[in-house]
Design a protein around this motif. Structure first.
Motif, PDB file in Angstrom:
ATOM      1  N   LEU A  87       6.154   6.907   1.985  1.00 31.32           N
ATOM      2  CA  LEU A  87       5.879   5.355   1.739  1.00 31.32           C
ATOM      3  C   LEU A  87       5.664   5.601   0.019  1.00 31.32           C
ATOM      4  O   LEU A  87       5.411   4.592  -0.608  1.00 31.32           O
ATOM      5  N   ALA A  88       5.943   6.635  -0.529  1.00 28.39           N
ATOM      6  CA  ALA A  88       5.803   6.691  -1.949  1.00 28.39           C
ATOM      7  C   ALA A  88       6.798   5.720  -2.395  1.00 28.39           C
ATOM      8  O   ALA A  88       7.898   5.542  -2.377  1.00 28.39           O
ATOM      9  N   GLY A  89       6.284   4.848  -3.570  1.00 25.80           N
ATOM     10  CA  GLY A  89       7.120   3.601  -4.234  1.00 25.80           C
ATOM     11  C   GLY A  89       7.501   2.753  -3.332  1.00 25.80           C
ATOM     12  O   GLY A  89       8.063   1.926  -3.920  1.00 25.80           O
ATOM     13  N   ARG A  90       6.816   2.600  -1.950  1.00 24.05           N
ATOM     14  CA  ARG A  90       7.423   1.528  -1.198  1.00 24.05           C
ATOM     15  C   ARG A  90       5.978   0.698  -0.996  1.00 24.05           C
ATOM     16  O   ARG A  90       4.941   1.072  -1.061  1.00 24.05           O
ATOM     17  N   ARG A  91       6.263  -0.680  -0.909  1.00 23.39           N
ATOM     18  CA  ARG A  91       5.438  -1.666  -0.765  1.00 23.39           C
ATOM     19  C   ARG A  91       4.762  -1.613   0.518  1.00 23.39           C
ATOM     20  O   ARG A  91       5.440  -1.619   1.665  1.00 23.39           O
ATOM     21  N   VAL A  92       3.356  -1.708   0.602  1.00 23.61           N
ATOM     22  CA  VAL A  92       2.615  -1.834   1.737  1.00 23.61           C
ATOM     23  C   VAL A  92       1.579  -3.000   1.619  1.00 23.61           C
ATOM     24  O   VAL A  92       0.918  -2.955   0.502  1.00 23.61           O
TER      25      VAL A  92
END
Length: 437
Positions: A11-16
């Protein structure tokens, strides 16, 4: 929802998107931020931990309630837990419609993803991630995770027998020395770090008080150098032990100096560390559970106890006992005190301790052969000779000895415990381990 397919997500750099600002969200968001996710929290109010992250610019915060599916735009993962089940259900439905995995922490059945009980365990070969799902029973999942943590953290114990992995091949290059305490005699009391270092050592320099089973499980090819001292027999002097440690480390080996108890409690660990450091050898010290405290405890004797003892002193019995507090409320613990026991008891009485002061001797503490001999300063030397007390043993002097397993029986037999009962000594075997635990 059927049992989930466990999958690791990057999930690094990804929108949550996290909907809800309470304590559960705070715990989950902290983990997501640590993984490098780009997190936005949608909630009118924030838990203090979330507010701290928002104030630091580490998360985005939409300070309002959930506004609909548009809030989820661009998300790779959604997490929802609010105090309104209808909102949770709407978020989960919107995520489903947009083919975004959703963790519904308030009602797992609503979501399409679940977060297992997780942890990262440091081991001698590097960190290991643990994830456990237990069919919607989070307490059981946590219990299993904790058990796996214990197993992996004591990696040496798990792998030494099987030879599944050679930990030495995975450690940093170059020689080093670790001064490791092996504890009082039960290998189960070895620390995690001690187990890890033993599994990555080339050479183990050991003394005689180390549990034999620990040495028996070392990886094949590890050299064991026995430098153990026995009463009146010191085949390897301390200066030679220091030289061995330096020589082996200079040869590029990982060296564990394994000592019973704690290396810094009458164990000359300080001398060994100073010599190694003077030679430019990196040294790590791993404390062990000292026999000065743990061995009396195995016999039911605390070194301090409210109303009985406010302090304690640990001294070596090899030398003449210095002037110490004489009251029964100050406990004296003697290590290596068997050979000079009669001289020591005479000296303590001369220093002012009453002849009726309780004394306990615990031989081979925390082993199946543990034995406890109880008496007073007036008679303990005779009792010890009668039963053949021998090293290793810990001698405890002071009122706390009256808390020992078996003291009450002796007191009843002798009319107070001060006099020698008919037949001479009273020696008590170890309390079974399950009773001590």
């Amino acid at each position: 929802m059927s049992a989930p397919f466990l999958l690791g997500l990057s999930l690094a750099g990804r929108r949550v998107v996290a909907v809800g600002g309470g304590a559960v969200t705070a715990r989950r968001v902290a983990d997501l931020v640590a993984e490098g996710a780009v997190v936005e929290v949608v909630a009118p109010e924030l838990d203090p931990r979330l507010r701290e992250l928002a104030d630091a610019g580490r998360i985005a915060w939409a300070a309002r309630g959930y506004a609909g599916a548009a809030d989820l735009d661009g998300a790779w993962l959604v997490h929802v837990v609010t105090d309104d089940p209808s909102v949770d259900a709407q978020v989960a439905a919107d995520a489903e419609a947009r083919q975004i995995f959703c963790v519904a922490a308030g009602s797992a059945a609503l979501g399409t993803a679940r977060v297992p009980a997780r942890s990262s365990v440091p081991t001698a070969t590097g960190p290991v991630s643990v994830a456990v799902h237990a069919a919607d029973d989070p307490r059981r999942a946590v219990h299993v995770r904790n058990a796996l943590e214990e197993h992996l953290a004591a990696e040496a114990a798990a792998y030494l027998d099987s030879g599944v992995i050679d930990l030495r091949a995975r450690r940093p290059r170059g020689g080093w020395v670790a001064l490791v305490g092996a504890g009082p005699g039960d290998e189960g009391l070895l620390t995690r770090r001690a187990s890890q270092l033993l599994a990555s050592a080339d050479v183990v320099v050991t003394d005689r008080l180390v549990p034999r089973s620990v040495l028996d499980r070392l990886p094949a090819g590890v050299r064991v150098i026995d430098v153990g001292k026995r009463p009146q027999h010191h085949p390897v002097p301390q200066v030679e032990i220091n030289r061995i440690l330096v020589q082996e480390a200079r040869a590029g080996h990982g060296v564990v100096r394994l000592k019973g108890g704690d290396p810094y409690v009458l164990g000359r660990g300080g001398e060994e560390r100073l010599d190694c450091e003077a030679a430019g050898i990196p040294v790590e010290v791993v404390p062990g559970i000292t026999s000065a405290v743990s061995v009396p405890a195995a016999a039911g004797i605390p070194v301090t106890h409210r109303g009985l003892a406010r302090g304690f002193t640990v001294v070596t019995g090899h030398e003449e006992i210095p002037q110490l507090p004489t009251g029964g409320d100050h406990t004296l613990v003697l290590l290596m005190g068997v050979a000079r026991l009669r001289d020591t008891t005479d000296l303590l009485r001369a220093h002012g301790r009453p002849a009726t002061t309780p004394v306990g001797i615990v031989e081979r503490g925390w082993t199946a052969d543990q034995r406890v001999t109880l008496g007073t300063l007036a008679d303990i030397a005779d009792r010890a000779e009668a039963v053949g007390v021998s090293s290793p043993a810990v001698v405890v002097v002071g009122d706390v000895v009256t808390l020992a397993h078996g003291w009450a029986a002796q007191a009843a037999e002798t009319g107070g415990g001060a006099a020698t009962p008919a037949g001479g000594h009273t020696a008590y075997p170890s309390v079974p381990k399950e009773s001590v635990a």
